[in-house]
Design a protein around this motif. Sequence first.
Motif, PDB file in Angstrom:
ATOM      1  N   LYS A  49       0.805  -1.224   0.000  1.00  0.00           N
ATOM      2  CA  LYS A  49       0.000   0.000   0.000  1.00  0.00           C
ATOM      3  C   LYS A  49       0.842   1.281   0.000  1.00  0.00           C
ATOM      4  O   LYS A  49       0.483   2.265  -0.630  1.00  0.00           O
ATOM      5  CB  LYS A  49      -0.916  -0.019   1.223  1.00  0.00           C
ATOM      6  CG  LYS A  49      -1.848   1.144   1.324  1.00  0.00           C
ATOM      7  CD  LYS A  49      -2.756   1.020   2.521  1.00  0.00           C
ATOM      8  CE  LYS A  49      -3.741   2.140   2.602  1.00  0.00           C
ATOM      9  NZ  LYS A  49      -4.677   1.986   3.698  1.00  0.00           N
ATOM     10  N   ASP A  50       1.966   1.279   0.700  1.00  0.00           N
ATOM     11  CA  ASP A  50       2.755   2.500   0.865  1.00  0.00           C
ATOM     12  C   ASP A  50       3.913   2.640  -0.129  1.00  0.00           C
ATOM     13  O   ASP A  50       4.683   3.583  -0.030  1.00  0.00           O
ATOM     14  CB  ASP A  50       3.305   2.562   2.290  1.00  0.00           C
ATOM     15  CG  ASP A  50       2.186   2.621   3.317  1.00  0.00           C
ATOM     16  OD1 ASP A  50       1.130   3.201   3.022  1.00  0.00           O
ATOM     17  OD2 ASP A  50       2.369   2.071   4.417  1.00  0.00           O
ATOM     18  N   LYS A  51       4.043   1.701  -1.058  1.00  0.00           N
ATOM     19  CA  LYS A  51       5.120   1.790  -2.055  1.00  0.00           C
ATOM     20  C   LYS A  51       4.493   1.959  -3.429  1.00  0.00           C
ATOM     21  O   LYS A  51       3.996   1.012  -4.015  1.00  0.00           O
ATOM     22  CB  LYS A  51       5.998   0.539  -2.013  1.00  0.00           C
ATOM     23  CG  LYS A  51       6.868   0.477  -0.765  1.00  0.00           C
ATOM     24  CD  LYS A  51       7.849  -0.655  -0.851  1.00  0.00           C
ATOM     25  CE  LYS A  51       8.957  -0.246  -1.812  1.00  0.00           C
ATOM     26  NZ  LYS A  51      10.033  -1.251  -1.880  1.00  0.00           N
ATOM     27  N   TYR A  52       4.516   3.180  -3.913  1.00  0.00           N
ATOM     28  CA  TYR A  52       3.909   3.501  -5.202  1.00  0.00           C
ATOM     29  C   TYR A  52       4.696   4.611  -5.865  1.00  0.00           C
ATOM     30  O   TYR A  52       5.505   5.297  -5.236  1.00  0.00           O
ATOM     31  CB  TYR A  52       2.452   3.929  -5.021  1.00  0.00           C
ATOM     32  CG  TYR A  52       2.298   5.141  -4.139  1.00  0.00           C
ATOM     33  CD1 TYR A  52       2.412   6.422  -4.668  1.00  0.00           C
ATOM     34  CD2 TYR A  52       2.084   5.012  -2.777  1.00  0.00           C
ATOM     35  CE1 TYR A  52       2.305   7.537  -3.856  1.00  0.00           C
ATOM     36  CE2 TYR A  52       1.968   6.118  -1.963  1.00  0.00           C
ATOM     37  CZ  TYR A  52       2.076   7.373  -2.506  1.00  0.00           C
ATOM     38  OH  TYR A  52       1.981   8.485  -1.704  1.00  0.00           O
ATOM     39  N   VAL A  53       4.449   4.770  -7.144  1.00  0.00           N
ATOM     40  CA  VAL A  53       5.026   5.869  -7.899  1.00  0.00           C
ATOM     41  C   VAL A  53       3.911   6.447  -8.764  1.00  0.00           C
ATOM     42  O   VAL A  53       3.088   5.713  -9.303  1.00  0.00           O
ATOM     43  CB  VAL A  53       6.241   5.399  -8.738  1.00  0.00           C
ATOM     44  CG1 VAL A  53       5.852   4.399  -9.790  1.00  0.00           C
ATOM     45  CG2 VAL A  53       6.954   6.570  -9.370  1.00  0.00           C
ATOM     46  N   LYS A  54       3.875   7.759  -8.849  1.00  0.00           N
ATOM     47  CA  LYS A  54       2.886   8.445  -9.698  1.00  0.00           C
ATOM     48  C   LYS A  54       3.541   8.694 -11.049  1.00  0.00           C
ATOM     49  O   LYS A  54       4.650   9.224 -11.123  1.00  0.00           O
ATOM     50  CB  LYS A  54       2.468   9.766  -9.052  1.00  0.00           C
ATOM     51  CG  LYS A  54       1.406  10.504  -9.848  1.00  0.00           C
ATOM     52  CD  LYS A  54       0.856  11.680  -9.081  1.00  0.00           C
ATOM     53  CE  LYS A  54       1.679  12.903  -9.339  1.00  0.00           C
ATOM     54  NZ  LYS A  54       1.057  14.137  -8.820  1.00  0.00           N
ATOM     55  N   ILE A  55       2.853   8.280 -12.118  1.00  0.00           N
ATOM     56  CA  ILE A  55       3.423   8.465 -13.452  1.00  0.00           C
ATOM     57  C   ILE A  55       2.447   9.227 -14.331  1.00  0.00           C
ATOM     58  O   ILE A  55       1.238   9.131 -14.141  1.00  0.00           O
ATOM     59  CB  ILE A  55       3.777   7.114 -14.107  1.00  0.00           C
ATOM     60  CG1 ILE A  55       2.524   6.268 -14.344  1.00  0.00           C
ATOM     61  CG2 ILE A  55       4.825   6.363 -13.327  1.00  0.00           C
ATOM     62  CD1 ILE A  55       2.748   5.117 -15.290  1.00  0.00           C
ATOM     63  N   PRO A  56       2.968   9.961 -15.304  1.00  0.00           N
ATOM     64  CA  PRO A  56       2.087  10.591 -16.284  1.00  0.00           C
ATOM     65  C   PRO A  56       1.588   9.532 -17.273  1.00  0.00           C
ATOM     66  O   PRO A  56       2.269   8.535 -17.536  1.00  0.00           O
ATOM     67  CB  PRO A  56       2.968  11.619 -16.984  1.00  0.00           C
ATOM     68  CG  PRO A  56       4.357  11.318 -16.604  1.00  0.00           C
ATOM     69  CD  PRO A  56       4.348  10.389 -15.441  1.00  0.00           C
ATOM     70  N   GLN A  57       0.421   9.747 -17.810  1.00  0.00           N
ATOM     71  CA  GLN A  57      -0.178   8.785 -18.730  1.00  0.00           C
ATOM     72  C   GLN A  57       0.720   8.512 -19.935  1.00  0.00           C
ATOM     73  O   GLN A  57       0.801   7.384 -20.411  1.00  0.00           O
ATOM     74  CB  GLN A  57      -1.534   9.289 -19.196  1.00  0.00           C
ATOM     75  CG  GLN A  57      -2.257   8.322 -20.100  1.00  0.00           C
ATOM     76  CD  GLN A  57      -3.629   8.807 -20.504  1.00  0.00           C
ATOM     77  OE1 GLN A  57      -4.065   9.871 -20.081  1.00  0.00           O
ATOM     78  NE2 GLN A  57      -4.307   8.048 -21.318  1.00  0.00           N
TER      79      GLN A  57
END
Length: 68
Positions: A49-57
Amino acid sequence: MSSFNNPHHIFLFEMTNGKQKLAYGATPHDAYESLRYRLTDDEIALVIKDKYVKIPQRELQKHVHNLG
């Protein structure tokens, strides 16, 4: 009300098996909750849950090989 008032983002959540799960939402929490609706209990247990990355489409194609 315009959908532009509430922007959504794409998040890639790490999994314990080394793959990633794709989700979208206004916040990482929203994106994780959308995964909880889509996945079974066994599948969501693999998502960190706490390991993520936000990426552009526009960069999504760079990550397709690692989706699980």
